[in-house]
Write an enzyme that holds these catalytic residues in place. Structure first.
Site, PDB file in Angstrom:
ATOM      1  N   GLU A 199      -3.572   5.110  17.493  1.00  0.00           N
ATOM      2  CA  GLU A 199      -2.132   4.905  17.690  1.00  0.00           C
ATOM      3  C   GLU A 199      -1.623   5.994  18.620  1.00  0.00           C
ATOM      4  OE1 GLU A 199       0.067   3.528  13.952  1.00  0.00           O
ATOM      5  OE2 GLU A 199      -1.431   4.915  13.202  1.00  0.00           O
ATOM      6  N   LYS A 215      -3.613   9.423  14.960  1.00  0.00           N
ATOM      7  CA  LYS A 215      -2.267   9.342  15.526  1.00  0.00           C
ATOM      8  C   LYS A 215      -2.284  10.143  16.827  1.00  0.00           C
ATOM      9  CE  LYS A 215       0.010   7.791  11.678  1.00  0.00           C
ATOM     10  NZ  LYS A 215       0.523   6.422  11.673  1.00  0.00           N
ATOM     11  N   ASP A 271      -4.412   6.866   4.623  1.00  0.00           N
ATOM     12  CA  ASP A 271      -3.412   5.971   5.215  1.00  0.00           C
ATOM     13  C   ASP A 271      -4.063   4.799   5.945  1.00  0.00           C
ATOM     14  OD1 ASP A 271      -0.705   5.322   5.956  1.00  0.00           O
ATOM     15  OD2 ASP A 271      -1.147   6.062   7.979  1.00  0.00           O
ATOM     16  N   HIS A 311      -7.294  -0.211   5.742  1.00  0.00           N
ATOM     17  CA  HIS A 311      -7.380  -1.096   6.910  1.00  0.00           C
ATOM     18  C   HIS A 311      -8.784  -1.116   7.547  1.00  0.00           C
ATOM     19  CE1 HIS A 311      -3.158  -1.197   6.352  1.00  0.00           C
ATOM     20  NE2 HIS A 311      -2.837  -0.150   7.085  1.00  0.00           N
ATOM     21  N   ASP A 356      -2.848  -5.821   2.402  1.00  0.00           N
ATOM     22  CA  ASP A 356      -3.364  -4.950   3.454  1.00  0.00           C
ATOM     23  C   ASP A 356      -3.046  -5.706   4.729  1.00  0.00           C
ATOM     24  OD1 ASP A 356      -5.036  -3.898   5.529  1.00  0.00           O
ATOM     25  OD2 ASP A 356      -6.125  -2.829   3.975  1.00  0.00           O
ATOM     26  N   HIS A 357      -2.016  -5.265   5.442  1.00  0.00           N
ATOM     27  CA  HIS A 357      -1.518  -6.132   6.522  1.00  0.00           C
ATOM     28  C   HIS A 357      -2.552  -6.350   7.626  1.00  0.00           C
ATOM     29  CE1 HIS A 357      -0.425  -2.371   8.579  1.00  0.00           C
ATOM     30  NE2 HIS A 357      -0.306  -3.077   9.691  1.00  0.00           N
ATOM     31  N   LYS A 389       0.843  -1.185   0.000  1.00  0.00           N
ATOM     32  CA  LYS A 389       0.000   0.000   0.000  1.00  0.00           C
ATOM     33  C   LYS A 389       0.881   1.239   0.000  1.00  0.00           C
ATOM     34  CE  LYS A 389      -1.558   1.850   3.767  1.00  0.00           C
ATOM     35  NZ  LYS A 389      -0.881   2.596   4.817  1.00  0.00           N
ATOM     36  N   LYS A 444      -3.672  -9.944  10.270  1.00  0.00           N
ATOM     37  CA  LYS A 444      -3.617  -9.982  11.740  1.00  0.00           C
ATOM     38  C   LYS A 444      -4.486 -11.124  12.233  1.00  0.00           C
ATOM     39  CE  LYS A 444      -2.673  -5.080  12.457  1.00  0.00           C
ATOM     40  NZ  LYS A 444      -1.426  -4.997  13.203  1.00  0.00           N
TER      41      LYS A 444
END
Ligand code: BG6
Length: 522
Positions: free
Chosen positions: A244, A373, A263, A268, A205-206, A176, A210
């Site tokens: 995060e 963030k 992002d 995600h 898409d990590h 990505k 998961k």
């Protein structure tokens, strides 16, 4: 006790009640961006863990490709240092030596056809050992994705090389971001499709790798008890949060171009939403699963209508940017003070939006998504809030009425908990919320694989279930692009509008309060 065996056919294994341990077939993994951060932090550590778990074939090779002028042994040394310093893995000497003996390195300019001739020669040399199977990984800046794909095509590297076995395959993993809006994603996709067939393309898409996101599928489709209540009759709304505590760190340059919506949310969070909202697939295989995810993605409606202007926009989406503040008691800088960030930046570091899904299951159930963030802590979860009982008969107790919530904790403290009301012991009738908790750590005790470990193994095995198909990506961009354009075209808001270490701008709370709801503070 179940036998442990390596079987090529998972369906056969399942019907035999055997635990499946997948191993990768012989292949070469070619990493473009071999000297880069993603490779050091995530890809190489994931491959090392697979090697340690004996999931890689003995005939396995890695070719690092990058513009940094290293030779093979410098590549090996740098990767080992990265493993130790960036991923906290202290490699076992024997495992590492056998693994690193298969490393090769090709340096050059990614735009230069000469680099691809060098690479082709390297792959031809490896083909007799690896059967000619090749997995390319584009871990470079996104501006190079189409360039590299085009060069691979011109060098004939989009198909197996001379000396490859007749059943050899060539695949490509694309990191990505896949485009920065609908138009650029289409251009990139077209560039890839000129060279590779869709079945060869693995868009990563990590989040889908998961463990806890994969477990949502198991939770929903391996249990009968939740299905009857998984709909608009019982569910009030859904909140998906990815918070995060980190800021943008050294990625200010990238982030100035991206922002939270691009992002995190477009990819995600939208992917997590599809896993929560999809119908049961006809089979647990890549295409039926991806078909269902695409169907639900197609039914998602942005509640934002660009014709209705800014006032309407604020009712369905809120953006924020962090100013200076405190994280875990320590002072931290605001976004505009971060390296490579403009002093008057208009970029959002927090985004929240409200989506609807037009389906019989979900009509009228809002899905609230938020990501930011510099929130007070790192936490990702999907929380399903159920409707309250139709009649509240405990009027004379001092209970605060808390609706039932099923919270799926993606990270950290991975698990699932159900909040419900219980009677406090005693002669009086008093109520309190309690939790029924499942915790991965205490239930299984085994460390969870990193998302990249799962996804790299999947790509080597040829299982695309956890990768995003083009139709899905296109729909996600079609949903988010009007909002991005509206934000980017708007007068600069009053940024920064939340302090680092807080849960985001006040407007985000007001936005939910207007619906009579509130954000969870997980
Ligand atoms: C990446 C984003 O895709 O995901 C980063 O580009 C973000 O900005 C990261 O920090 C979060 O991933 P994780 O796995 O740490 O939740």
């Amino acid at each position: 006790m179940a036998a442990t065996i390596s079987l090529p056919d998972p369906a056969q294994a399942l019907s035999a009640g055997i635990r499946i341990e997948r191993t990768a077939p012989p292949c070469t993994v070619v990493i473009f961006g071999g000297s880069g951060d993603l490779n050091r932090r995530k890809l190489l550590p994931a491959l090392y863990s697979l090697a340690q778990a004996q999931r890689l074939a003995p005939a396995f090779a890695v070719v690092g490709v990058s513009s940094t002028a290293w030779n093979d042994s410098q590549f090996v040394d740098e990767m080992r240092a990265g493993l130790r310093d960036l991923s906290g893995i202290n490699p076992d000497d024997a495992v590492w030596n056998a693994f690193a003996a298969r490393f090769h390195y090709c340096s050059g300019d990614m735009k230069d056809p000469g680099l691809y001739q060098k690479l082709a020669a390297q792959l031809r040399e490896l083909a007799p050992h690896t059967g000619g199977n090749v997995l390319f990984y584009l871990a470079t800046p996104p501006s190079l994705f189409a360039v590299i794909a085009g060069q691979l095509g011109r060098a004939g590297l989009n198909r197996p090389q001379e000396g490859a076995s007749p059943s050899a395959w060539t695949r490509i993993i694309v990191e990505k971001p896949f485009g920065r809006d609908l138009a650029s994603a289409r251009v990139l996709n077209q560039g890839l499709h000129e060279v590779f067939a869709e079945e060869q393309i693995f868009r990563i898409d990590h989040y889908l790798g998961k463990e806890t996101v994969r477990n949502i599928l198991v939770f929903r489709f391996a249990n009968g008890v939740f299905e009857p209540i998984w709909n608009r009759r019982y569910i009030d709304h859904v909140q998906i949060t990815v918070a995060e505590s980190l800021g943008v760190e050294q990625r200010g340059g990238y982030y100035e171009e991206a922002g939270a919506l691009r992002d995190m949310i477009q990819n995600h969070l939208m992917q997590v939403l599809t896993v929560i909202a999809m119908e049961a697939p006809s089979r647990f295989e890549a295409e039926p699963v991806r078909d269902e995810k695409t169907k639900v993605m197609n039914a998602v409606r942005s509640l934002f209508d660009p014709r209705q202007g800014d006032a309407a926009l604020q009712k369905v989406a809120v953006r924020g940017q962090y100013g200076p503040g405190f994280i875990h008691g320590a002072p931290v800088a605001g976004y505009r003070q971060e390296p490579d960030v403009a002093a008057d930046s208009n970029r959002e570091t927090f985004a929240a939006l409200k989506l609807g899904i037009e389906s019989w299951r979900w009509a009228g159930v809002p899905f609230y998504l938020r990501s930011g963030k510099r929130m007070p802590r790192r936490v990702s979860e999907a929380a399903i809030q159920f409707k309250s009982p139709p009649v509240w008969m405990f009027r004379h107790t001092e209970a605060a009425i808390e609706p039932n919530v099923l919270a799926m904790r993606i990270q950290p403290d991975e698990g699932i908990s159900l909040r419900f009301e219980a009677k406090v012991p005693g002669t009086d009738m008093r109520l309190r919320s309690v939790h029924m908790d499942f915790n991965y750590g205490s239930s299984f005790g085994e460390p969870q694989p990193e998302a990249y470990e799962t996804l790299l193994l999947d790509a080597m095995v040829g299982d695309s279930m956890l990768f995003t198909r083009w139709d899905m990506v296109e729909t996600a961009w079609a949903l988010t692009t009007p909002l991005l354009e509206a934000w980017e075209g708007q007068r600069a808001p009053d940024f920064p509008n939340y302090a680092a270490g807080s849960w985001g701008p006040a407007a985000a709370d007001e936005f939910l309060a207007a619906d009579g709801r509130q954000w969870r503070r997980p």
